[in-house]
Design an enzyme around this catalytic site. Structure first.
Site, PDB file in Angstrom:
ATOM      1  N   ASP A  97      34.156  29.655  50.824  1.00 51.73           N
ATOM      2  CA  ASP A  97      34.836  28.569  51.520  1.00 51.73           C
ATOM      3  C   ASP A  97      33.858  27.412  51.715  1.00 51.73           C
ATOM      4  O   ASP A  97      32.817  27.587  52.348  1.00 51.73           O
ATOM      5  CB  ASP A  97      35.333  29.099  52.878  1.00 51.73           C
ATOM      6  CG  ASP A  97      36.117  28.050  53.654  1.00 51.73           C
ATOM      7  OD1 ASP A  97      36.356  26.961  53.101  1.00 51.73           O
ATOM      8  OD2 ASP A  97      36.490  28.332  54.809  1.00 51.73           O
ATOM      9  N   ASN A 157      34.989  24.270  52.900  1.00 52.29           N
ATOM     10  CA  ASN A 157      35.467  23.264  53.860  1.00 52.29           C
ATOM     11  C   ASN A 157      35.998  23.873  55.159  1.00 52.29           C
ATOM     12  O   ASN A 157      36.768  23.240  55.874  1.00 52.29           O
ATOM     13  CB  ASN A 157      36.547  22.375  53.221  1.00 52.29           C
ATOM     14  CG  ASN A 157      37.816  23.163  52.941  1.00 52.29           C
ATOM     15  OD1 ASN A 157      37.832  24.383  53.065  1.00 52.29           O
ATOM     16  ND2 ASN A 157      38.883  22.470  52.581  1.00 52.29           N
ATOM     17  N   ASP A 190      38.200  26.245  56.103  1.00 52.83           N
ATOM     18  CA  ASP A 190      39.598  26.492  56.476  1.00 52.83           C
ATOM     19  C   ASP A 190      39.946  27.971  56.282  1.00 52.83           C
ATOM     20  O   ASP A 190      41.099  28.365  56.380  1.00 52.83           O
ATOM     21  CB  ASP A 190      40.561  25.591  55.673  1.00 52.83           C
ATOM     22  CG  ASP A 190      40.517  25.898  54.196  1.00 52.83           C
ATOM     23  OD1 ASP A 190      39.672  26.726  53.758  1.00 52.83           O
ATOM     24  OD2 ASP A 190      41.327  25.317  53.440  1.00 52.83           O
ATOM     25  N   ASP A 205      37.265  27.861  47.968  1.00 53.63           N
ATOM     26  CA  ASP A 205      37.716  26.624  47.341  1.00 53.63           C
ATOM     27  C   ASP A 205      36.717  26.137  46.285  1.00 53.63           C
ATOM     28  O   ASP A 205      35.677  26.751  46.066  1.00 53.63           O
ATOM     29  CB  ASP A 205      37.948  25.539  48.402  1.00 53.63           C
ATOM     30  CG  ASP A 205      36.756  25.421  49.343  1.00 53.63           C
ATOM     31  OD1 ASP A 205      35.611  25.505  48.858  1.00 53.63           O
ATOM     32  OD2 ASP A 205      36.975  25.266  50.563  1.00 53.63           O
ATOM     33  N   ASP A 241      43.073  30.969  34.180  1.00 55.18           N
ATOM     34  CA  ASP A 241      44.202  31.892  34.188  1.00 55.18           C
ATOM     35  C   ASP A 241      45.463  31.069  33.974  1.00 55.18           C
ATOM     36  O   ASP A 241      45.718  30.117  34.713  1.00 55.18           O
ATOM     37  CB  ASP A 241      44.260  32.575  35.567  1.00 55.18           C
ATOM     38  CG  ASP A 241      44.704  34.015  35.475  1.00 55.18           C
ATOM     39  OD1 ASP A 241      45.710  34.268  34.795  1.00 55.18           O
ATOM     40  OD2 ASP A 241      44.054  34.864  36.103  1.00 55.18           O
ATOM     41  N   ASP A 273      48.206  35.471  31.663  1.00 58.14           N
ATOM     42  CA  ASP A 273      48.719  36.409  32.654  1.00 58.14           C
ATOM     43  C   ASP A 273      49.991  37.113  32.154  1.00 58.14           C
ATOM     44  O   ASP A 273      50.895  36.459  31.618  1.00 58.14           O
ATOM     45  CB  ASP A 273      49.046  35.619  33.937  1.00 58.14           C
ATOM     46  CG  ASP A 273      49.475  36.507  35.080  1.00 58.14           C
ATOM     47  OD1 ASP A 273      48.660  37.329  35.515  1.00 58.14           O
ATOM     48  OD2 ASP A 273      50.626  36.374  35.530  1.00 58.14           O
ATOM     49  N   GLU A 329      46.675  39.544  29.130  1.00 55.98           N
ATOM     50  CA  GLU A 329      46.781  40.740  29.978  1.00 55.98           C
ATOM     51  C   GLU A 329      47.959  41.571  29.475  1.00 55.98           C
ATOM     52  O   GLU A 329      49.116  41.178  29.616  1.00 55.98           O
ATOM     53  CB  GLU A 329      47.027  40.328  31.439  1.00 55.98           C
ATOM     54  CG  GLU A 329      47.047  41.529  32.360  1.00 55.98           C
ATOM     55  CD  GLU A 329      47.815  41.279  33.656  1.00 55.98           C
ATOM     56  OE1 GLU A 329      47.512  41.945  34.646  1.00 55.98           O
ATOM     57  OE2 GLU A 329      48.720  40.428  33.677  1.00 55.98           O
ATOM     58  N   HIS A 348      40.863  41.764  39.751  1.00 56.41           N
ATOM     59  CA  HIS A 348      41.399  41.428  41.078  1.00 56.41           C
ATOM     60  C   HIS A 348      42.648  42.221  41.449  1.00 56.41           C
ATOM     61  O   HIS A 348      43.163  42.061  42.545  1.00 56.41           O
ATOM     62  CB  HIS A 348      41.710  39.924  41.122  1.00 56.41           C
ATOM     63  CG  HIS A 348      42.824  39.575  40.172  1.00 56.41           C
ATOM     64  ND1 HIS A 348      42.628  39.438  38.813  1.00 56.41           N
ATOM     65  CD2 HIS A 348      44.149  39.379  40.371  1.00 56.41           C
ATOM     66  CE1 HIS A 348      43.778  39.168  38.234  1.00 56.41           C
ATOM     67  NE2 HIS A 348      44.717  39.124  39.158  1.00 56.41           N
ATOM     68  N   ASP A 349      43.168  43.025  40.532  1.00 56.14           N
ATOM     69  CA  ASP A 349      44.362  43.833  40.816  1.00 56.14           C
ATOM     70  C   ASP A 349      44.021  45.286  41.102  1.00 56.14           C
ATOM     71  O   ASP A 349      44.925  46.121  41.225  1.00 56.14           O
ATOM     72  CB  ASP A 349      45.318  43.802  39.610  1.00 56.14           C
ATOM     73  CG  ASP A 349      45.979  42.456  39.439  1.00 56.14           C
ATOM     74  OD1 ASP A 349      46.202  41.767  40.450  1.00 56.14           O
ATOM     75  OD2 ASP A 349      46.266  42.077  38.285  1.00 56.14           O
TER      76      ASP A 349
HETATM   77  C1  GLC Z   1      49.065  39.716  36.806  1.00 54.85           C
HETATM   78  C2  GLC Z   1      48.004  39.308  37.805  1.00 54.85           C
HETATM   79  C3  GLC Z   1      48.435  39.750  39.166  1.00 54.85           C
HETATM   80  C4  GLC Z   1      49.728  39.066  39.516  1.00 54.85           C
HETATM   81  C5  GLC Z   1      50.764  39.298  38.422  1.00 54.85           C
HETATM   82  C6  GLC Z   1      51.878  38.330  38.571  1.00 54.85           C
HETATM   83  O1  GLC Z   1      49.214  41.074  36.704  1.00 54.85           O
HETATM   84  O2  GLC Z   1      46.786  39.841  37.418  1.00 54.85           O
HETATM   85  O3  GLC Z   1      47.466  39.469  40.144  1.00 54.85           O
HETATM   86  O4  GLC Z   1      50.226  39.544  40.717  1.00 54.85           O
HETATM   87  O5  GLC Z   1      50.251  39.094  37.126  1.00 54.85           O
HETATM   88  O6  GLC Z   1      51.449  37.049  38.218  1.00 54.85           O
END
Ligand code: GLC
Length: 560
Positions: A19, A21, A23, A27, A96, A201, A259, A336-337
């Site tokens: 972060d 700024n 909040d 960012d 992404d 994605d 993906e 991140h999933d």
């Molecule tokens: C992909 C992303 C995930 C998101 C999903 C819908 O699987 O990695 O984080 O929730 O797509 O966009």
């Protein structure tokens, strides 16, 4: 990006990175202040998760305007500055690109639900209700990825729209050439701005079974079932990608990683990524991400969770065998999933040792490695005590749909192990308040162990995980030719504790020896060798290497 052999990827989830700024959200300003940190680590290809304008139902994967930066993140000028700062350090930037769906607050969707005759109506997938006993019912029994039906009703036009993720994320209708042209425009906009490529994605899902017939799989208590075959890797998809490639991608020097999730076999993945006949550069499959048994049944006890090393290494080998001659491939532990790899495959009790072992195991296999933010300091899963802290649409949908028959304790235990929030906690930059991520309370709670697991301490300690990553990455770049072009064989592949492999070409032969075990093991060493990297001092006895818990070594074999 002709040769990928010297690239090391790093995924940035911008809202949780830094972060700048105050909040509570990460960012661009925060990211800009850490480019040197990333450069010093040695990574040179950033994958930046969605930053577009978004109501944040799914942390930015619900895009409401592709051409604007989400306000909490910053401005387009700052984004351009990120590209500039990276390029001036020889680093590439991959963004992404969410193209399977967008936010229900996007003006296209707003137009589409006002009027069936709007040209935007056909940008989405709508179906009339099915009438049963005089009642309006769902068009079919398909379930989406977030524990709900793929259909949501719109009263104004008396139709259901289709969404495989949250109901605030309607799927786009790729069958419509006008929609496709709009998406290509977005892609050109960012490529012209200077980005070096896209992580695409949910690419496996662009085409659906257009008969929309019911799934034959057994349905759950709500009468729906997740049957990914109905909307994954379908024939029409390859036609869309061919067009995307010919109309856009072929005109730029860019990298594309789709993906494809757990929904593509090696054969299917190769249709996407074959160097001669494919359409995109690489595919992210998740085959190697689930090998500790934490998924599926939420009733599992801690003792049921065990890393299946044998299976995991055979899966890495399977993808190598399928890809190495015909395609590039990314290698990674998680993203991140997923939960944190430290908690998934490492061992918090052997924190430093297992974090170092994990990166060593990964880096020297064939493929373009991706590190997920925070792995370089061994960040762990959450220690949350309250279900409300799991601020993620998929976790909250899970809680809502299970709370009537699953205890809070069981849900907490399951989510602490499997939830996506584990990967999305703020990066622990220091042991200060809010882990040095922000000066105010962050949008997602920090993990409680930040006083001991943080960047500041890592930078001070010569023996830290971060410092080891630097060495490991530098070595990987140095010997990348053999790693990329040499053969890959598993050693002692039936061994359930050790992950060992050989990389070899005409000039060099390397062994990687990694332990996923809390016991000592012994490994026969070659007659002559050099140790190139180790997370423990080398101890040998009668020509055998003593491999302590979570040890890892890279050795160059001189004579075997
Ligand atoms: C992909 C992303 C995930 C998101 C999903 C819908 O699987 O990695 O984080 O929730 O797509 O966009």
């Amino acid at each position: 990006m002709k040769s990928l052999e010297k690239y090391i990827g790093y995924e940035i989830y911008p809202y949780s990175f830094k972060d700048g700024n105050d909040d509570g959200y990460g960012d661009f300003k925060g990211l800009l202040s850490k480019i040197d940190y990333l450069y010093d680590l040695g990574v040179n290809l950033l994958w930046i998760c969605p930053f577009y304008k978004s109501p944040m139902d799914d942390n930015g994967y619900d895009v409401s305007d592709y051409y604007q930066i989400n306000e909490t993140l910053g401005t387009m000028d700052e984004f351009k500055q990120i590209i500039h700062e990276c390029h001036s350090r020889g680093m590439k930037v991959m963004i992404d690109f969410v193209l399977n769906h967008l936010s229900d607050e996007h003006p296209w969707f707003q137009e589409a639900i006002k009027d069936k005759n709007s040209p935007y109506h056909d940008f989405f997938i709508f179906k009339d209700p099915v009438m049963k006993d005089g009642k309006k019912c769902l068009p079919n029994n398909w379930e989406g990825f977030f524990s709900e039906s793929v259909w949501t009703y719109v009263e104004e036009i008396d139709q259901y729209y289709f969404h495989i993720f949250s109901k605030k994320m309607p799927d786009l209708n790729w069958d419509n050439p006008k929609l496709r042209q709009e998406i290509y425009k977005v892609a050109r906009f960012y490529l012209d701005m200077g980005v070096d490529g896209f992580r695409l994605d949910a690419i496996a899902h662009l085409a659906k079974d257009v008969t929309f017939s019911d799934s034959e799989l057994p349905v759950n208590e709500k009468g729906i079932v997740l049957d990914t075959a109905k909307f994954s890797n379908r024939e029409e998809l390859y036609g869309y990608l061919k067009e995307f490639k010919e109309e856009v991608l072929d005109h730029y020097d860019c990298i594309t990683i789709g993906e494809v999730g757990g929904c593509a076999s090696c054969e299917e993945a190769l249709r996407y990524v074959d160097r001669e006949k494919g359409y995109i550069t690489m595919a992210f499959n998740f085959d190697t991400c689930w090998e500790n048994g934490a998924y599926g049944d939420y009733n599992k006890k801690d003792k049921d969770i065990k890393v299946n090393v044998k299976n995991m290494k055979s899966l890495f080998k399977k993808w190598y065998d399928a890809c190495h001659e015909n395609a590039d491939m990314p290698i990674y532990w998680v993203n991140h999933d997923h939960p944190r790899v430290m908690s998934q495959y490492g061992n918090v009790k052997y924190h430093k040792q297992s974090a170092k072992m994990l990166i060593t195991t990964l880096l020297f296999m064939y493929g373009l490695p991706f590190i997920y933010q925070g792995e370089e300091i061994g960040m762990t899963n959450v220690d949350y005590e309250d279900l409300d802290d799991f601020k993620d649409v998929s976790a909250q949908n899970f809680i809502r749909s299970h709370k009537d028959f699953v205890s809070e304790e069981v849900m907490l235990r399951f989510l602490r192990r499997t939830s996506r929030i584990n990967a999305r906690t703020p990066i622990a930059w220091s042991n200060g308040e809010y882990a040095g991520f922000s000066n105010v309370e962050p949008y997602v709670k920090v993990v409680g162990n930040y006083p001991t697991i943080n960047v500041e301490d890592n930078l001070k300690d010569e023996d830290s995980i971060y410092k080891y990553y630097q060495k490991a990455i530098a070595l990987r770049k140095e010997i990348s030719s053999t790693i990329y072009h040499g053969s890959f064989e598993l050693l002692d592949k039936e061994n359930p504790y050790l992950f060992m492999y050989e990389k070899k070409d005409e000039e060099h032969c390397y062994w990687v020896i990694s332990s996923f075990s809390t016991k000592n093991h012994r490994v026969q060493l070659p007659k002559e060798y050099d140790v190139l990297l180790a997370n423990h001092k080398v101890v040998t006895r009668h020509g055998e290497l003593i491999v302590h818990p979570y040890d890892s070594y890279v050795i160059e074999v001189k004579e075997n």
